[in-house]
Design a protein around this motif. Structure first.
Motif, short mmCIF file in Angstrom:
data_model
loop_
_atom_site.label_atom_id
_atom_site.label_comp_id
_atom_site.label_asym_id
_atom_site.label_seq_id
_atom_site.Cartn_x
_atom_site.Cartn_y
_atom_site.Cartn_z
N ASN A 320 0.83 -1.20 0.00
CA ASN A 320 0.00 0.00 0.00
C ASN A 320 0.87 1.26 0.00
O ASN A 320 0.56 2.25 -0.66
CB ASN A 320 -0.94 0.01 1.21
N ASN A 321 1.97 1.21 0.75
CA ASN A 321 2.92 2.33 0.75
C ASN A 321 3.56 2.53 -0.62
O ASN A 321 3.76 3.67 -1.06
CB ASN A 321 4.01 2.10 1.81
N ILE A 322 3.85 1.42 -1.29
CA ILE A 322 4.43 1.51 -2.64
C ILE A 322 3.41 2.12 -3.61
O ILE A 322 3.77 2.92 -4.48
CB ILE A 322 4.91 0.13 -3.12
N LYS A 323 2.14 1.74 -3.45
CA LYS A 323 1.08 2.33 -4.29
C LYS A 323 1.05 3.84 -4.11
O LYS A 323 0.94 4.60 -5.08
CB LYS A 323 -0.29 1.75 -3.92
N ASN A 324 1.13 4.28 -2.85
CA ASN A 324 1.12 5.71 -2.56
C ASN A 324 2.32 6.42 -3.21
O ASN A 324 2.18 7.49 -3.81
CB ASN A 324 1.14 5.94 -1.05
N LYS A 325 3.49 5.81 -3.07
CA LYS A 325 4.69 6.41 -3.66
C LYS A 325 4.61 6.43 -5.18
O LYS A 325 5.01 7.41 -5.82
CB LYS A 325 5.94 5.62 -3.22
N LEU A 326 4.07 5.37 -5.75
CA LEU A 326 3.93 5.28 -7.20
C LEU A 326 2.98 6.36 -7.71
O LEU A 326 3.25 7.01 -8.74
CB LEU A 326 3.40 3.89 -7.57
N LEU A 327 1.87 6.59 -7.00
CA LEU A 327 0.93 7.64 -7.38
C LEU A 327 1.55 9.03 -7.25
O LEU A 327 1.30 9.92 -8.07
CB LEU A 327 -0.34 7.55 -6.53
N THR A 328 2.37 9.21 -6.19
CA THR A 328 3.04 10.49 -6.00
C THR A 328 3.99 10.79 -7.16
O THR A 328 4.01 11.90 -7.70
CB THR A 328 3.82 10.50 -4.67
N VAL A 329 4.77 9.78 -7.55
CA VAL A 329 5.70 9.94 -8.67
C VAL A 329 4.93 10.19 -9.97
O VAL A 329 5.28 11.10 -10.74
CB VAL A 329 6.59 8.68 -8.82
N ALA A 330 3.86 9.40 -10.20
CA ALA A 330 3.06 9.55 -11.43
C ALA A 330 2.43 10.94 -11.50
O ALA A 330 2.45 11.58 -12.56
CB ALA A 330 1.98 8.48 -11.48
N PHE A 331 1.88 11.41 -10.39
CA PHE A 331 1.23 12.72 -10.36
C PHE A 331 2.24 13.84 -10.64
O PHE A 331 1.98 14.74 -11.42
CB PHE A 331 0.57 12.94 -8.99
N THR A 332 3.41 13.74 -9.98
CA THR A 332 4.44 14.77 -10.15
C THR A 332 4.97 14.80 -11.58
O THR A 332 5.13 15.87 -12.18
CB THR A 332 5.60 14.52 -9.18
N ILE A 333 5.23 13.63 -12.12
CA ILE A 333 5.75 13.54 -13.48
C ILE A 333 4.73 14.07 -14.50
O ILE A 333 5.08 14.81 -15.42
CB ILE A 333 6.12 12.07 -13.79
N ALA A 334 3.47 13.68 -14.31
CA ALA A 334 2.43 14.09 -15.26
C ALA A 334 2.16 15.59 -15.22
O ALA A 334 1.96 16.22 -16.27
CB ALA A 334 1.14 13.32 -14.99
N THR A 335 2.13 16.17 -14.02
CA THR A 335 1.83 17.60 -13.90
C THR A 335 3.01 18.48 -14.32
O THR A 335 2.81 19.60 -14.77
CB THR A 335 1.42 17.95 -12.46
#
Length: 349
Positions: A320-335
Motif C-alpha cells: 500500500n505504501n508503494i502504491k502511494n509512492k507510485l501515485l506520488t511519482v506519477a502525479f508529479t511527473i504528469a503535472t
C-alpha cells in the motif's frame, strides 16, 4: 461567492426536479423556497427550465446571483450543466453521498421534490467550498465513455472465465456430457470475442490520446515510470481527467482508496490507520499489480521495500505504501511533464 438564489436539481433518467431557494437581502438566515417544478431531462426541457427560472426570479437575463447545483449521477446529469455553461449560468455537480451526509438532519420522507429542496439547502450551506462545473473536452469525454465500456467488458470476461472453469471442473467427473461440452465451446467463443473487443477499445483510447498533444505527452511521461504500463497509464489519465481533477497526489490517493485513514473513538476504539473502502475496487487491483511490478523492477522501490521489510512491516502495508509512492511519482511527473529517471525524487523534482 455572492449569490442569493440557489437552485437544487434532482436528476433522474426522464426528468429532473428543480427547487429555488432564495436568501433574503436583509438577513442571510432568512431562507425561503420560492419555486418547485419538474422538467424533461433533454435540451427542450433545459430551455423550459431557464425560462421558468427567469420568470420565477424576475432575472431578466442576469444570472450573476444564481447558483444551480445537483448530484453527479453520470450520464443523467450532463445535459443541463452543458446548457447552463453555454448561457453563463454558474453550476456545480457534487457527489451524491456528500450531499446526503451534508443534509444536517434526519429525513424520513423521500420524494424528488424534497430531494431538490435538500440539494438547494446543501449548496447554500457549502457555497464557499464548491467547485463550479466545467464541461470536459471532447477527447476526455470520449475517453471516459470508452473507459466505462471497457470496464463492463472486463467484468463480463472475468465472469465468463469463471463459468468456463467451473464447467470444466464438472466435465472431469462427467466426461461424456455433450451439453457441458457445447456450453464450454460457446462460452470460450464469447470469451475470445470479449478479449478482442477489449483490445480494440484500448487501441481506440490510445488513438485518441496520440491525437491530443497534451494527453500524449502525459502518456509518454507515465510510461517512463517502471511499474506503470499502457493500461495503468490510460486509466490514470481518465480518472484524473488529464491530471486536472485533483490538486495534489494525496487527493488522488484518497480517491483511489490507498490513502490511510485513522479509526479512533474514545478509549475503546483504537484501530489504527487503514485504507478506506470508498474506492473503485477494479482500479485498486490494477494499482496492486503496478506496485508489484515496481517493487521488482524499480531500484528505488526495491530499496524501499527492503527497508520496510527489515522493520517487520506486513506485506500488504508495504504494498500500500508503494502504491502511494507510485501515485506520488506519477502525479508529479504528469503535472510537470518530465520523464522518470533512475535517481528521480518526486519531492525535489
Amino acid at each position: 461567492m455572492n449569490k442569493n438564489l440557489f437552485v437544487g436539481i434532482d436528476f433522474s433518467k426522464e426528468t429532473f426536479d428543480a427547487a429555488i431557494l432564495k436568501v433574503s437581502e436583509e438577513s442571510s438566515i432568512d431562507l425561503k423556497i420560492i419555486g418547485n417544478e419538474q422538467f424533461k431531462n433533454d435540451v427542450p426541457g433545459c430551455k423550459r427550465f431557464v425560462k421558468w427560472l427567469n420568470k420565477t426570479c424576475a432575472l431578466a437575463g442576469d444570472y450573476s446571483s444564481v447558483l444551480v447545483g445537483g448530484e453527479d449521477t453520470g450520464n443523467y446529469s450532463t445535459t443541463l450543466p452543458k446548457q447552463l455553461y453555454v448561457l453563463g449560468i454558474d453550476c456545480s455537480l457534487q457527489n451524491a453521498y456528500s450531499i446526503k451526509c451534508g443534509s444536517g438532519k434526519i429525513v424520513r420522507d423521500k420524494t424528488d421534490k424534497m430531494d431538490a429542496e435538500k440539494i438547494a439547502y446543501y449548496f447554500y450551506r457549502f457555497r464557499d467550498q464548491i467547485r463550479l462545473y466545467k464541461p470536459l473536452s471532447k477527447d476526455m469525454e470520449s475517453l471516459e465513455r470508452l473507459y466505462s465500456y471497457r470496464y463492463g467488458q472486463v467484468r463480463e470476461r472475468a465472469r465468463l472465465k469463471c463459468q468456463i472453469k467451473e464447467y470444466k471442473h464438472i466435465l472431469k467427473s462427467e466426461p461424456n456430457d455433450e451439453t457441458l461440452k457445447f456450453m464450454i465451446q460457446r462460452l470460450e467463443k464469447q470469451e475470445r470475442f470479449l478479449k478482442r473487443e477489449i483490445k480494440a477499445i484500448e487501441a481506440k483510447m490510445v488513438e485518441i490520446i496520440k491525437a491530443n498533444e497534451e494527453l500524449n505527452e502525459i502518456h509518454k511521461c507515465l510510461l517512463s515510470v517502471p511499474g506503470i504500463g499502457k493500461i495503468t497509464s490510460l486509466l490514470l489519465i481518465v480518472v484524473t481527467r488529464g491530471f486536472t481533477r485533483f490538486d495534489n497526489p494525496k487527493q488522488l490517493a484518497c480517491f483511489l482508496g490507498v490513502s490511510p485513514h485513522p479509526n479512533q473513538s474514545g478509549t475503546s476504539v483504537q484501530n489504527g490507520n487503514h485504507r478506506s473502502w470508498f474506492a473503485d475496487p477494479y482500479f485498486a487491483s490494477l494499482l496492486h499489480m503496478a506496485a508489484l511490478s515496481a517493487s521488482r523492477f524499480n531500484s528505488k522501490f526495491i530499496d524501499y521495500k527492503k527497508k520496510l521489510k527489515s522493520k517487520g512491516k506486513p506485506h500488504l502495508l508495504i504494498m500500500n505504501n508503494i502504491k502511494n509512492k507510485l501515485l506520488t511519482v506519477a502525479f508529479t511527473i504528469a503535472t510537470r511533464r518530465t520523464k522518470f529517471y533512475s535517481d528521480y525524487d518526486a519531492k525535489r523534482a
